[in-house]
Design an enzyme around this catalytic site. Structure first.
Site, PDB file in Angstrom:
ATOM      1  N   LYS A   1       0.834  -1.205   0.000  1.00  0.00           N
ATOM      2  CA  LYS A   1       0.000   0.000   0.000  1.00  0.00           C
ATOM      3  C   LYS A   1       0.876   1.266   0.000  1.00  0.00           C
ATOM      4  O   LYS A   1       2.083   1.203   0.244  1.00  0.00           O
ATOM      5  CB  LYS A   1      -0.944  -0.029   1.206  1.00  0.00           C
ATOM      6  CG  LYS A   1      -1.870  -1.263   1.231  1.00  0.00           C
ATOM      7  CD  LYS A   1      -3.012  -1.165   0.225  1.00  0.00           C
ATOM      8  CE  LYS A   1      -3.632  -2.496  -0.138  1.00  0.00           C
ATOM      9  NZ  LYS A   1      -4.397  -3.167   0.876  1.00  0.00           N
TER      10      LYS A   1
HETATM   11  C1  LIG Z   1      -5.533  -4.232   1.178  1.00  0.00           C
HETATM   12  C2  LIG Z   1      -6.999  -4.015   1.211  1.00  0.00           C
HETATM   13  C3  LIG Z   1      -7.791  -4.359   2.324  1.00  0.00           C
HETATM   14  C4  LIG Z   1      -7.276  -5.172   3.464  1.00  0.00           C
HETATM   15  O1  LIG Z   1      -6.230  -4.593   4.119  1.00  0.00           O
HETATM   16  P1  LIG Z   1      -5.353  -5.474   5.143  1.00  0.00           P
HETATM   17  O2  LIG Z   1      -4.594  -4.413   5.869  1.00  0.00           O
HETATM   18  O3  LIG Z   1      -4.476  -6.356   4.320  1.00  0.00           O
HETATM   19  O4  LIG Z   1      -6.278  -6.219   6.019  1.00  0.00           O
HETATM   20  C5  LIG Z   1      -9.126  -4.008   2.322  1.00  0.00           C
HETATM   21  N1  LIG Z   1      -9.683  -3.397   1.269  1.00  0.00           N
HETATM   22  C6  LIG Z   1      -8.966  -3.073   0.179  1.00  0.00           C
HETATM   23  C7  LIG Z   1      -9.639  -2.370  -0.945  1.00  0.00           C
HETATM   24  C8  LIG Z   1      -7.618  -3.378   0.103  1.00  0.00           C
HETATM   25  O5  LIG Z   1      -6.928  -3.089  -0.999  1.00  0.00           O
END
Ligand SMILES: *Cc1c(COP(=O)(O)O)cnc(C)c1O
Length: 396
Positions: A189
């Site tokens: 991210k």
């Molecule tokens: C990465 C992601 C999540 C989940 O995030 P985590 O921190 O891995 O639990 C939820 N929604 C979207 C759209 C994502 O890209």
């Protein structure tokens, strides 16, 4: 037998990690306080302030954050929550954890693949309690129509801001339009701590509720007792262990300081991709809304999380991906629609969301990260265009 990782010339994502993160981690280890403490408090305060929110609660990941947001709003069995099917599965799974029912809504169109307010309206019934808009690829959903619709039907909005930390719309940060915003700091991210998440809210009551849910419903924390603020605790709700630790909070603080500049760089590169694909058979979602100079759009500040393109109708995506892999270019797909997964078909049966399905069938995600160069973008774009040509010839 371990297989060698592929040496990508251009990986899909590449983290901006360096000396400052290493120093921050070393300082935490030296402090010998490893779980929620001073670093986490500072990370929460800085994250809230960067987004113009009153309260921030750091957690283990965004999946936990979404789950906690739903619980804090009292959502459970018998309730329905509307989510886009074009999202990561966590957006819908979090609803199922509470015992509530998922209703999938459509996206607006192939060039604006965010939650469609009209489609949401069509899914509302007397059981509906909340909507979870997801700011796909870091571009804002149409928040004003969604906020108006939610107010009219007395629904809560929980924003899935996993793709869009530091982004804003009309001067207001994404993640602060709804009752609660849920962020992810997963390894790929824009702001990364490996695993991690954050909740934002302006409600003192929701903040208090989220803090209870994060740590077993306990009225005081180990940190409070360490600091001599408390001797004992009560348990006043069914909570979880959804805590973050000091190492990740310390990394998060360094990453947060770089976020605005890195988001801006992502956007520059995005615009370079759009230019490189102009006049080619490759379509570029979101580009229609961002013509000209970025300073032409002061009220619209997306996060440029990923670079999605649409291949021509009928193109063989697997072959294109294989050709790019040969050239050392890593690609991905965002996303296989949630309603099409086996577990969801078993639960809800076959559903039809034609725009989501066409988008997902033609989408290809290309490398995007701050260290990528403009020349690299041109090389990748050229490789995509020629891969389309080659795979077409092979098919004929
Ligand atoms: C990465 C992601 C999540 C989940 O995030 P985590 O921190 O891995 O639990 C939820 N929604 C979207 C759209 C994502 O890209």
């Amino acid at each position: 037998m371990a297989t060698e990782p592929i040496q990508w010339r251009y990986p899909l994502a590449d983290l901006d990690l360096g000396e400052p993160e290493q120093q921050a981690v070393a300082a935490v280890l030296q402090s010998k306080w490893l779980t929620m403490g001073a670093q986490t408090q500072a990370f929460e305060a800085e994250f809230a302030s960067a987004h113009g929110a009153k309260y921030a609660v750091a957690v283990g990941n965004c999946t936990q954050a979404l789950h906690m947001a739903l619980l804090a709003l009292g959502i459970g069995p018998g309730d329905e929550v509307i989510v886009p099917s074009l999202s990561f599965v966590a957006t819908a799974n979090a609803v199922l954890y509470t015992g509530a029912t998922v209703r999938f809504a459509e996206v607006i169109g192939l060039h604006t693949p965010t939650l469609d307010p009209e489609s949401v309206l069509g899914k509302i019934n007397k059981h509906t309690r909340a909507i979870i808009p997801m700011h796909y690829a870091g571009y804002p959903c149409q928040m004003q129509p969604l906020v108006d619709l939610a107010a009219r039907h007395k629904l809560a909005i929980i924003e899935d801001v996993a793709h869009a930390p530091g982004a804003s719309l009309n001067g207001r940060a994404l993640g602060t339009y709804g009752s609660i915003g849920a962020f992810s700091f997963f390894s790929n991210k824009n702001l990364s701590t490996g695993e991690g998440g954050m909740l934002l809210t302006d409600s003192e009551a929701l903040d208090a509720r989220l803090r209870l849910l994060r740590s077993h419903g306990m009225t005081t924390l180990t940190w409070d007792r360490h600091k001599g603020h408390a001797n004992t605790y009560d348990v006043v709700a069914l909570g979880y262990n959804n805590r973050i630790d000091e190492i990740r909070s310390a990394i998060g603080r360094v990453q947060l300081a770089k976020l605005a500049a890195n988001n801006q760089r992502r956007l520059q590169l995005t615009r370079r991709y759009w230019q490189a694909f102009a006049g080619s058979p490759i379509e570029t979602p979101f580009s229609d809304g961002y013509s000209g100079d970025p300073t032409d759009h002061p009220m619209l500040k997306p996060a440029g999380h990923i670079l999605p393109v649409l291949l021509p109708k009928g193109a063989n995506r697997a072959n294109v991906m294989a050709a790019l892999r040969q050239a050392g270019i890593q690609t991905s797909i965002h996303y296989p629609p949630i309603h099409s997964f086996t577990a969801y078909r078993q639960r809800y049966g076959e559903q039809s969301l034609p725009i989501t399905e066409e988008y997902a069938a033609r989408e290809l995600t290309l490398p995007l990260y701050p260290a990528l160069g403009e020349d690299d973008v041109d090389i990748i774009a050229k490789a995509v265009i020629s891969a389309i040509g080659e795979t077409k010839e092979k098919e004929q």
